[in-house]
Design a protein around this motif. Structure first.
Motif, PDB file in Angstrom:
ATOM      1  N   VAL A  43       0.876  -1.168   0.000  1.00  0.00           N
ATOM      2  CA  VAL A  43       0.000   0.000   0.000  1.00  0.00           C
ATOM      3  C   VAL A  43       0.913   1.218   0.000  1.00  0.00           C
ATOM      4  CG1 VAL A  43      -1.845   1.236   1.184  1.00  0.00           C
ATOM      5  CG2 VAL A  43      -1.758  -1.266   1.281  1.00  0.00           C
ATOM      6  N   ALA A  44       0.896   1.990  -1.074  1.00  0.00           N
ATOM      7  CA  ALA A  44       1.853   3.092  -1.230  1.00  0.00           C
ATOM      8  C   ALA A  44       1.775   4.090  -0.086  1.00  0.00           C
ATOM      9  CB  ALA A  44       1.621   3.795  -2.560  1.00  0.00           C
ATOM     10  N   SER A  45       0.572   4.415   0.367  1.00  0.00           N
ATOM     11  CA  SER A  45       0.437   5.401   1.439  1.00  0.00           C
ATOM     12  C   SER A  45       1.056   4.898   2.738  1.00  0.00           C
ATOM     13  CB  SER A  45      -1.041   5.750   1.663  1.00  0.00           C
ATOM     14  OG  SER A  45      -1.785   4.606   2.037  1.00  0.00           O
ATOM     15  N   CYS A  46       1.023   3.581   2.970  1.00  0.00           N
ATOM     16  CA  CYS A  46       1.629   3.036   4.186  1.00  0.00           C
ATOM     17  C   CYS A  46       3.152   3.182   4.143  1.00  0.00           C
ATOM     18  CB  CYS A  46       1.235   1.580   4.367  1.00  0.00           C
ATOM     19  SG  CYS A  46      -0.518   1.329   4.729  1.00  0.00           S
ATOM     20  N   VAL A 281       6.665   7.224  22.787  1.00  0.00           N
ATOM     21  CA  VAL A 281       5.609   6.446  22.130  1.00  0.00           C
ATOM     22  C   VAL A 281       5.640   6.750  20.639  1.00  0.00           C
ATOM     23  CG1 VAL A 281       3.121   5.987  22.021  1.00  0.00           C
ATOM     24  CG2 VAL A 281       4.192   6.591  24.209  1.00  0.00           C
ATOM     25  N   ARG A 282       5.398   5.724  19.818  1.00  0.00           N
ATOM     26  CA  ARG A 282       5.287   5.930  18.379  1.00  0.00           C
ATOM     27  C   ARG A 282       4.037   5.206  17.870  1.00  0.00           C
ATOM     28  NH1 ARG A 282       8.061   9.562  19.300  1.00  0.00           N
ATOM     29  NH2 ARG A 282      10.234   9.922  18.649  1.00  0.00           N
ATOM     30  N   LEU A 283       3.247   5.919  17.084  1.00  0.00           N
ATOM     31  CA  LEU A 283       2.137   5.303  16.366  1.00  0.00           C
ATOM     32  C   LEU A 283       2.625   5.026  14.953  1.00  0.00           C
ATOM     33  CD1 LEU A 283      -1.030   7.345  17.480  1.00  0.00           C
ATOM     34  CD2 LEU A 283       0.001   5.315  18.518  1.00  0.00           C
ATOM     35  N   LEU A 284       2.761   3.749  14.624  1.00  0.00           N
ATOM     36  CA  LEU A 284       3.337   3.344  13.341  1.00  0.00           C
ATOM     37  C   LEU A 284       2.252   2.819  12.415  1.00  0.00           C
ATOM     38  CD1 LEU A 284       6.533   1.575  14.723  1.00  0.00           C
ATOM     39  CD2 LEU A 284       6.284   3.940  13.928  1.00  0.00           C
ATOM     40  N   PRO A 285       2.419   2.997  11.118  1.00  0.00           N
ATOM     41  CA  PRO A 285       1.360   2.659  10.158  1.00  0.00           C
ATOM     42  C   PRO A 285       1.273   1.156   9.921  1.00  0.00           C
ATOM     43  CG  PRO A 285       3.297   3.368   9.000  1.00  0.00           C
ATOM     44  CD  PRO A 285       3.603   3.584  10.462  1.00  0.00           C
ATOM     45  N   PRO A 286       0.255   0.721   9.179  1.00  0.00           N
ATOM     46  CA  PRO A 286       0.195  -0.683   8.767  1.00  0.00           C
ATOM     47  C   PRO A 286       1.461  -1.077   8.001  1.00  0.00           C
ATOM     48  CG  PRO A 286      -1.903   0.406   8.323  1.00  0.00           C
ATOM     49  CD  PRO A 286      -0.930   1.490   8.711  1.00  0.00           C
ATOM     50  N   PHE A 287       1.848  -2.328   8.144  1.00  0.00           N
ATOM     51  CA  PHE A 287       2.989  -2.911   7.420  1.00  0.00           C
ATOM     52  C   PHE A 287       4.321  -2.275   7.808  1.00  0.00           C
ATOM     53  CE2 PHE A 287      -0.704  -3.259   4.525  1.00  0.00           C
ATOM     54  CZ  PHE A 287      -0.790  -4.643   4.419  1.00  0.00           C
ATOM     55  N   ARG A 312      -3.407  -9.957  10.352  1.00  0.00           N
ATOM     56  CA  ARG A 312      -4.829 -10.191  10.117  1.00  0.00           C
ATOM     57  C   ARG A 312      -5.086 -10.881   8.783  1.00  0.00           C
ATOM     58  NH1 ARG A 312      -7.202  -4.362  11.208  1.00  0.00           N
ATOM     59  NH2 ARG A 312      -9.169  -5.447  10.765  1.00  0.00           N
ATOM     60  N   ALA A 313      -6.352 -11.030   8.451  1.00  0.00           N
ATOM     61  CA  ALA A 313      -6.739 -11.748   7.227  1.00  0.00           C
ATOM     62  C   ALA A 313      -6.158 -11.083   5.986  1.00  0.00           C
ATOM     63  CB  ALA A 313      -8.262 -11.802   7.127  1.00  0.00           C
ATOM     64  N   ALA A 314      -5.909 -11.901   4.960  1.00  0.00           N
ATOM     65  CA  ALA A 314      -5.411 -11.437   3.662  1.00  0.00           C
ATOM     66  C   ALA A 314      -4.052 -10.752   3.754  1.00  0.00           C
ATOM     67  CB  ALA A 314      -6.427 -10.513   2.995  1.00  0.00           C
ATOM     68  N   GLY A 315      -3.271 -11.097   4.773  1.00  0.00           N
ATOM     69  CA  GLY A 315      -1.923 -10.565   4.902  1.00  0.00           C
ATOM     70  C   GLY A 315      -1.826  -9.157   5.436  1.00  0.00           C
ATOM     71  N   TRP A 316      -2.926  -8.592   5.934  1.00  0.00           N
ATOM     72  CA  TRP A 316      -2.902  -7.215   6.442  1.00  0.00           C
ATOM     73  C   TRP A 316      -2.170  -7.156   7.779  1.00  0.00           C
ATOM     74  CZ3 TRP A 316      -4.139  -2.736   4.127  1.00  0.00           C
ATOM     75  CH2 TRP A 316      -4.177  -1.591   4.921  1.00  0.00           C
ATOM     76  N   ILE A 317      -1.286  -6.186   7.933  1.00  0.00           N
ATOM     77  CA  ILE A 317      -0.573  -5.949   9.194  1.00  0.00           C
ATOM     78  C   ILE A 317      -1.069  -4.634   9.769  1.00  0.00           C
ATOM     79  CG2 ILE A 317       1.668  -5.625  10.300  1.00  0.00           C
ATOM     80  CD1 ILE A 317       1.267  -8.436   9.172  1.00  0.00           C
ATOM     81  N   SER A 318      -1.605  -4.684  10.977  1.00  0.00           N
ATOM     82  CA  SER A 318      -2.248  -3.518  11.585  1.00  0.00           C
ATOM     83  C   SER A 318      -1.252  -2.408  11.904  1.00  0.00           C
ATOM     84  CB  SER A 318      -2.948  -3.923  12.886  1.00  0.00           C
ATOM     85  OG  SER A 318      -3.952  -4.865  12.650  1.00  0.00           O
TER      86      SER A 318
END
Length: 358
Positions: A43-46, A281-287, A312-318
């Motif tokens: 996902v390019a935005s990630c 603290v760091r809030l990091l994006p998916p993947f 998660r399902a379909a290879g998604w990383i939160s």
């Protein structure tokens, strides 16, 4: 004498190695990609967010500029997923991915195409992409025409992402700039990227990628490195040989982490002996590579019972909350869910990160 460490110290050390302290050098997205040994870009935005999370002042446009300037290259890399790679580091990673020749396995051939068919596709793509940038559709048509084999049309249209990965790993193709109507394109790295040296021998490539990996995600074992690289499919004798050669040459050293004999870069010994705590603290994006580098199965950063909330399902990383080197929770636009067993996380740190992201 072997350095002995705790996992707490290792995880604090990794935070700075992964540029989570937002040093000045992280303002260059290529430095971030090189340090992390790639930024996943399914996902390019990630990918843009992963770089921005490490910058003093987030600059998502910097990633696009580095791609346009051909300093970053998008291609299938670690674990067969799309990554943005430092163009100078990419040949070595691709060489290690190509080394086990996974496309020659019987199961792969039964699922996708035979080796003979893949050889035809590779030769045709090499010719078609010589100095050219083609869309998916244009490349598929060119491959069929160059190969003179209509039977290749079906595998190229149905499972062709998988069919093209071996070509990417052999340095035959990479992503080009998006077309005017935003369609994906492909090109040949040796005719598109300035100074492309071709793929090095695996032993030479290991001398680049193994230390780079350990610089961000070490100390670690050869098995952990191999899971990150290609889901554990490297030739085991070759893998052991790569690590032994680097150890014998003094590039690597061993570290005792709570009874585990793991590998680290020799150049990192001083910083490993005097670990600086990292309490931001760091809030990091998916993947994000914070999770993908060691892998979601690593219970030292992610409790086993929480893995399904991250992987998660379909290879998604939160998207994750990173605190003191561990995954302390997950987050999205609606809010934050903390993992109580990972300890308290400062609310003001979470609030500051949310303001920064918004």
């Amino acid at each position: 004498m072997t350095l002995a460490m705790t996992w707490d110290d290792v995880l604090h050390w990794r935070c700075r190695q992964q540029l989570l302290h937002r040093p000045a050098e992280a303002d260059d997205p290529v430095t971030v990609a090189r340090t992390l040994v790639g930024v996943q870009a399914q996902v390019a935005s990630c990918a843009e967010q992963a770089v921005a999370a490490r910058q003093r002042t987030p600059d998502p446009g910097g990633v696009r500029a580095a791609i346009k300037d051909k300093r970053l290259v998008k291609t299938w890399a670690a674990r067969g997923t799309l990554h943005l790679l430092d163009a100078g580091q990419a040949p070595a990673q691709l060489a290690l991915l190509a080394a086990p020749r996974t496309w020659e396995k019987a199961a792969w051939q039964r699922t996708f195409v035979t080796v003979a068919q893949l050889d035809k596709i590779a030769a045709a793509a090499y010719e078609a992409l010589d100095g050219a940038v083609l869309t998916r559709e244009e490349l598929a048509a060119a491959v069929v025409e160059h190969a003179g084999d209509e039977s290749l049309a079906e595998p190229l249209s149905s499972g062709w992402g998988a069919v093209l990965k071996p070509l990417a790993w052999q340095g035959i193709l990479a992503y080009g700039p998006n077309s005017d109507d935003s369609r994906v394109t492909f090109t040949r790295p040796d005719t598109y990227l300035p100074g492309w040296p071709g793929l090095p021998a695996p032993q030479e490539a290991a001398g680049t990628i193994i230390p780079a990996y350990l610089g961000a995600y070490g100390p670690a074992s050869p098995e952990t490195f191999d899971q990150w690289l290609i889901r554990g499919r490297s030739n085991k004798a070759a893998l052991r040989g790569w690590f032994k050669a680097l150890l014998d040459d003094g590039v690597l050293t061993t570290v005792d982490v709570e009874g585990e004999r793991l590998y680290a870069r020799a150049e990192d010994l001083d910083s490993l002996k005097a670990v600086e705590r990292f309490d931001d603290v760091r809030l990091l994006p998916p993947f994000d590579q914070f999770v993908l580098g060691p892998g979601t199965a690593d219970t030292r950063i992610l409790p086993k019972q929480r893995r399904a909330q991250v992987s998660r399902a379909a290879g998604w990383i939160s998207a994750v909350v990173a605190y003191r080197g561990r995954v302390a929770g997950v987050w999205d636009a609606d809010g934050v869910t903390l993992f109580e067993e990972q300890g308290a996380v400062p609310a003001q740190g979470i609030d500051a990160e949310r303001r920064r992201i918004s």
